[in-house]
Design a protein around this motif. Structure first.
Motif, mmCIF file in Angstrom:
data_model
loop_
_atom_site.group_PDB
_atom_site.id
_atom_site.type_symbol
_atom_site.label_atom_id
_atom_site.label_comp_id
_atom_site.label_asym_id
_atom_site.label_seq_id
_atom_site.Cartn_x
_atom_site.Cartn_y
_atom_site.Cartn_z
ATOM 1 N N ASP A 403 0.827 -1.208 0.000
ATOM 2 C CA ASP A 403 0.000 0.000 0.000
ATOM 3 C C ASP A 403 0.861 1.258 0.000
ATOM 4 O OD1 ASP A 403 -2.661 1.384 0.427
ATOM 5 O OD2 ASP A 403 -1.587 2.030 2.230
ATOM 6 N N ILE A 404 1.915 1.254 0.815
ATOM 7 C CA ILE A 404 2.792 2.424 0.867
ATOM 8 C C ILE A 404 3.511 2.610 -0.462
ATOM 9 C CG2 ILE A 404 4.966 3.250 1.899
ATOM 10 C CD1 ILE A 404 3.899 2.373 4.598
ATOM 11 N N ARG A 405 3.928 1.518 -1.076
ATOM 12 C CA ARG A 405 4.617 1.635 -2.367
ATOM 13 C C ARG A 405 3.667 2.076 -3.477
ATOM 14 N NH1 ARG A 405 7.950 -2.117 -5.260
ATOM 15 N NH2 ARG A 405 8.954 -0.197 -5.949
ATOM 16 N N SER A 406 2.420 1.629 -3.418
ATOM 17 C CA SER A 406 1.478 2.013 -4.480
ATOM 18 C C SER A 406 1.208 3.506 -4.473
ATOM 19 C CB SER A 406 0.170 1.233 -4.326
ATOM 20 O OG SER A 406 -0.523 1.626 -3.148
ATOM 21 N N SER A 407 1.250 4.130 -3.293
ATOM 22 C CA SER A 407 1.036 5.577 -3.206
ATOM 23 C C SER A 407 2.334 6.365 -3.349
ATOM 24 C CB SER A 407 0.379 5.933 -1.867
ATOM 25 O OG SER A 407 1.205 5.553 -0.779
ATOM 26 N N ARG A 408 3.450 5.651 -3.336
ATOM 27 C CA ARG A 408 4.763 6.292 -3.491
ATOM 28 C C ARG A 408 5.627 5.417 -4.403
ATOM 29 N NH1 ARG A 408 2.802 6.625 1.590
ATOM 30 N NH2 ARG A 408 2.843 8.630 2.696
ATOM 31 N N PRO A 409 5.338 5.387 -5.681
ATOM 32 C CA PRO A 409 6.063 4.494 -6.591
ATOM 33 C C PRO A 409 7.553 4.801 -6.694
ATOM 34 C CG PRO A 409 4.627 6.006 -7.799
ATOM 35 C CD PRO A 409 4.274 6.140 -6.361
ATOM 36 N N TRP A 410 7.968 5.953 -6.230
ATOM 37 C CA TRP A 410 9.388 6.319 -6.241
ATOM 38 C C TRP A 410 10.178 5.642 -5.116
ATOM 39 C CZ3 TRP A 410 10.306 8.479 -1.511
ATOM 40 C CH2 TRP A 410 9.222 9.059 -0.856
ATOM 41 N N LEU A 411 9.477 4.980 -4.188
ATOM 42 C CA LEU A 411 10.119 4.374 -3.030
ATOM 43 C C LEU A 411 10.616 2.968 -3.402
ATOM 44 C CD1 LEU A 411 10.538 5.153 0.008
ATOM 45 C CD2 LEU A 411 8.482 3.829 0.510
ATOM 46 N N PRO A 412 11.924 2.702 -3.339
ATOM 47 C CA PRO A 412 12.427 1.361 -3.667
ATOM 48 C C PRO A 412 11.806 0.291 -2.770
ATOM 49 C CG PRO A 412 14.240 2.940 -3.543
ATOM 50 C CD PRO A 412 13.014 3.648 -3.032
ATOM 51 N N LEU A 430 6.395 9.025 8.988
ATOM 52 C CA LEU A 430 7.801 9.327 8.732
ATOM 53 C C LEU A 430 7.979 9.890 7.323
ATOM 54 C CD1 LEU A 430 10.734 6.974 9.672
ATOM 55 C CD2 LEU A 430 10.708 8.149 7.491
ATOM 56 N N LEU A 431 7.318 9.276 6.340
ATOM 57 C CA LEU A 431 7.462 9.720 4.951
ATOM 58 C C LEU A 431 6.719 11.021 4.690
ATOM 59 C CD1 LEU A 431 7.022 6.228 3.296
ATOM 60 C CD2 LEU A 431 9.130 7.578 3.321
ATOM 61 N N GLY A 432 5.666 11.287 5.432
ATOM 62 C CA GLY A 432 4.921 12.537 5.297
ATOM 63 C C GLY A 432 4.429 12.766 3.885
ATOM 64 N N GLU A 433 4.608 13.978 3.397
ATOM 65 C CA GLU A 433 4.143 14.361 2.062
ATOM 66 C C GLU A 433 5.259 14.300 1.030
ATOM 67 O OE1 GLU A 433 0.949 14.902 1.478
ATOM 68 O OE2 GLU A 433 0.599 14.471 3.602
ATOM 69 N N LEU A 440 13.208 13.699 1.132
ATOM 70 C CA LEU A 440 13.460 13.148 2.462
ATOM 71 C C LEU A 440 14.665 13.789 3.130
ATOM 72 C CD1 LEU A 440 12.802 9.350 1.774
ATOM 73 C CD2 LEU A 440 11.246 11.017 2.813
ATOM 74 N N GLY A 441 15.321 14.726 2.449
ATOM 75 C CA GLY A 441 16.404 15.479 3.064
ATOM 76 C C GLY A 441 17.772 14.863 2.839
ATOM 77 N N GLU A 442 18.707 15.247 3.689
ATOM 78 C CA GLU A 442 20.095 14.824 3.534
ATOM 79 C C GLU A 442 20.211 13.304 3.552
ATOM 80 O OE1 GLU A 442 24.502 15.599 5.613
ATOM 81 O OE2 GLU A 442 22.730 16.731 6.289
ATOM 82 N N HIS A 443 21.087 12.789 2.685
ATOM 83 C CA HIS A 443 21.277 11.350 2.560
ATOM 84 C C HIS A 443 22.511 10.940 3.358
ATOM 85 C CE1 HIS A 443 22.337 7.688 -0.131
ATOM 86 N NE2 HIS A 443 21.478 7.330 0.801
ATOM 87 N N GLN A 450 17.461 12.120 6.079
ATOM 88 C CA GLN A 450 17.251 13.048 7.188
ATOM 89 C C GLN A 450 15.866 12.907 7.804
ATOM 90 O OE1 GLN A 450 18.145 17.121 6.129
ATOM 91 N NE2 GLN A 450 16.860 17.950 7.777
ATOM 92 N N ALA A 451 14.845 12.641 7.003
ATOM 93 C CA ALA A 451 13.493 12.519 7.544
ATOM 94 C C ALA A 451 13.417 11.411 8.596
ATOM 95 C CB ALA A 451 12.493 12.244 6.417
ATOM 96 N N GLU A 452 14.092 10.297 8.344
ATOM 97 C CA GLU A 452 14.074 9.206 9.304
ATOM 98 C C GLU A 452 14.894 9.551 10.535
ATOM 99 O OE1 GLU A 452 14.873 4.366 9.544
ATOM 100 O OE2 GLU A 452 15.255 5.466 7.675
#
Length: 503
Positions: A403-412, A430-433, A440-443, A450-452
């Protein structure tokens, strides 16, 4: 100003946070202090299993096994995102234990603890026709399969702490109890944060959940005479690149009659452990010895085609278990049961000795059952049927991942899997908008952004790189020194250096 509460808990391992959660849920005001990070010692150094302890049946620990198996069901319901079923393969070696003995043991294991409810039962397996036979050496033809469960141990501690705070408890990490004095009105404890600042907490009752330091806490902080002795046992584990490519774990019998597990770990690795060694040094920083690494390699080499050497080890960890002193000659035979000792010679003092990860909730319930009536509280036990721990509201974690991936297809896919198996439904918060990885900020290497990090600092008491990389997660297996340095620098800017408290 002196803070006043009903109960002060010293120790932020699984027993301490479990007692804090149970007590505050019965209406008692609770303060917990932990001198380091939550789960920074024994509670993050387990074999990561929620299990009855099959080998304890040989030691006739039927009550302990039954209690643990009943708790396995409770915990599977409470935290399905961080605790999930795992099937174990036991290859048979007739010269170690006859098949009839194993069948009897597995029958008992299936039916102790009010019976198996949600997990499949044990059965014989022939390796020529089963996926688990492929990695095994050719001399193994058959074995047995049975059920237990896997847990992210340090996260179990943190989620209990989060729920305790949600219910009104106050939790401070990096805060040491340096003295506790009993008087007519209760206990007055002096607490010291890592920046050296001090404050006092006055409590009607004190709980000593200091784990390996439970006896020394009585000697050096409370200054009470006692007759309790803990037997400290070091258990070490190694992690290697994965030896097999399926979801089963293995339990291997050894010539010395110990058992060693080989467990799928973090998708790309195999966890192997544990050792059991008498330990006399400071429990703060135990490390694996070369002899332990060699022992674990040899233990699995007796069974797997792929032969390991110490050079294959990518990570290792050790923990010190505070077990009840008994007459057992062997460290592996020391009981894993617990003792709750309550001293009512004045304001109540509850001491927690021994225990195992699987039975922490039951230990906590029994502890508060003893303590609460002394404080005029008669509220009933509640945690066995409580709502799930934070993030555990969705039982089908694979469906949640989809479900989370279907709404965020950019998420591996691997990133989404890790988030849902750490945070459950809170992965959405955590993922927010965010609409892409860059948002998600700094990697900080691997799939850590950074978001996590900010979520862990804000909600889970994380203050240092080790908290994030090795306790809240195991991303430390996948990042390099430069990533750790950048994360450390970010946290140094982001986190105050005093006590860490939940907002």
């Amino acid at each position: 100003m002196v803070e006043q509460v009903d109960v002060l808990v010293v120790g932020g391992g699984v027993n301490g946070v479990g007692i804090a959660r149970d007590a505050v849920g019965r209406g008692l005001s609770v303060w917990l202090c932990e001198r380091d990070d939550l789960a920074s010692h024994t509670s993050s150094a387990a074999t990561k299993l929620i299990h009855g302890g099959l080998r304890y049946l040989e030691q006739f620990e039927f009550a302990l096994v039954g209690k643990a198996l009943a708790e396995r069901e409770v915990l599977l319901r409470a935290a399905p995102h961080i605790i999930w079923p795992l099937r174990f393969i036991l290859p048979h070696q007739p010269h170690l234990r006859p098949a009839w003995m194993i069948r009897i043991g597995l029958f008992l294991y299936d039916h102790l603890g009010r019976g198996r409810r949600t997990l499949p039962g044990s059965r014989r397996v022939r390796f020529a026709k089963h996926v688990t036979g492929e990695p095994l050496r050719s001399e193994f033809h058959q074995g047995f399969v049975y059920s237990d469960a896997w847990v992210q141990d340090a996260r179990l501690v943190v989620l209990n702490a989060m729920d305790a705070v949600h219910r009104g408890a106050k939790i401070e990490t990096h805060t040491k109890c340096i003295s506790a004095r009993r008087d007519a009105d209760g206990w007055t404890a002096e607490l010291e944060a890592r920046d050296g600042s001090r404050h006092f907490v006055k409590a009607r009752a004190l709980v000593n959940a200091a784990g390996p330091w439970a006896a020394s806490f009585l000697d050096d902080v409370v200054h009470l005479k006692h007759s309790h002795t803990l037997r400290l046992i070091k258990g070490s584990h190694i992690v290697v690149p994965k030896i097999f490519d399926h979801r089963y774990a293995y339990i291997f019998q050894q010539p010395d009659r110990r058992i060693v597990f080989a467990i799928p770990y973090e998708r790309d690795f195999t966890l192997i452990g544990t050792t059991d060694i008498e330990y006399k040094a400071d429990p703060s920083h135990p490390v694996i010895e070369a002899e332990e690494t060699q022992y674990l390699c040899e233990a699995v080499n007796r069974y797997f085609k792929k032969q390991l050497t110490p050079a294959d080890v990518v990570w290792s960890y050790s923990g010190v278990r505070p077990l009840l002193q008994d007459e057992s000659g062997s460290a592996s035979e020391v009981t894993r049961d617990y003792l709750l000792d309550i001293d009512t010679d004045g304001a109540p003092l509850l001491n927690v000795f021994g225990g195992k990860l699987t039975t922490f909730r039951k230990l906590s319930e029994e502890a508060v059952d003893k303590l609460a009536p002394l404080l005029g509280n008669d509220k009933p036990a509640w945690t066995a049927d409580a709502r799930p721990l934070p993030g555990g509201g969705e039982r089908d974690i694979d469906a949640l991942t989809d479900d989370i991936r279907s709404s965020r297809p950019w998420l591996p896919e691997t990133f989404a899997w890790r988030l849902t198996h750490m945070y459950g439904t809170r992965a959405r918060d955590l993922l927010g908008e965010a609409n892409g990885l860059a948002a998600l900020g700094e990697h900080f290497g691997s799939d850590l952004y950074q978001a996590e990090v900010d979520y862990l600092v804000r909600h889970e008491w994380a203050t240092e790189a080790e908290d994030i990389l090795w306790r809240r997660s195991k991303i430390g297996l996948r990042v390099g020194p430069d990533d750790v340095r950048r994360l450390t620098e970010y946290l140094n800017r982001r986190v105050p250096q005093g006590a860490a408290t939940h907002p």
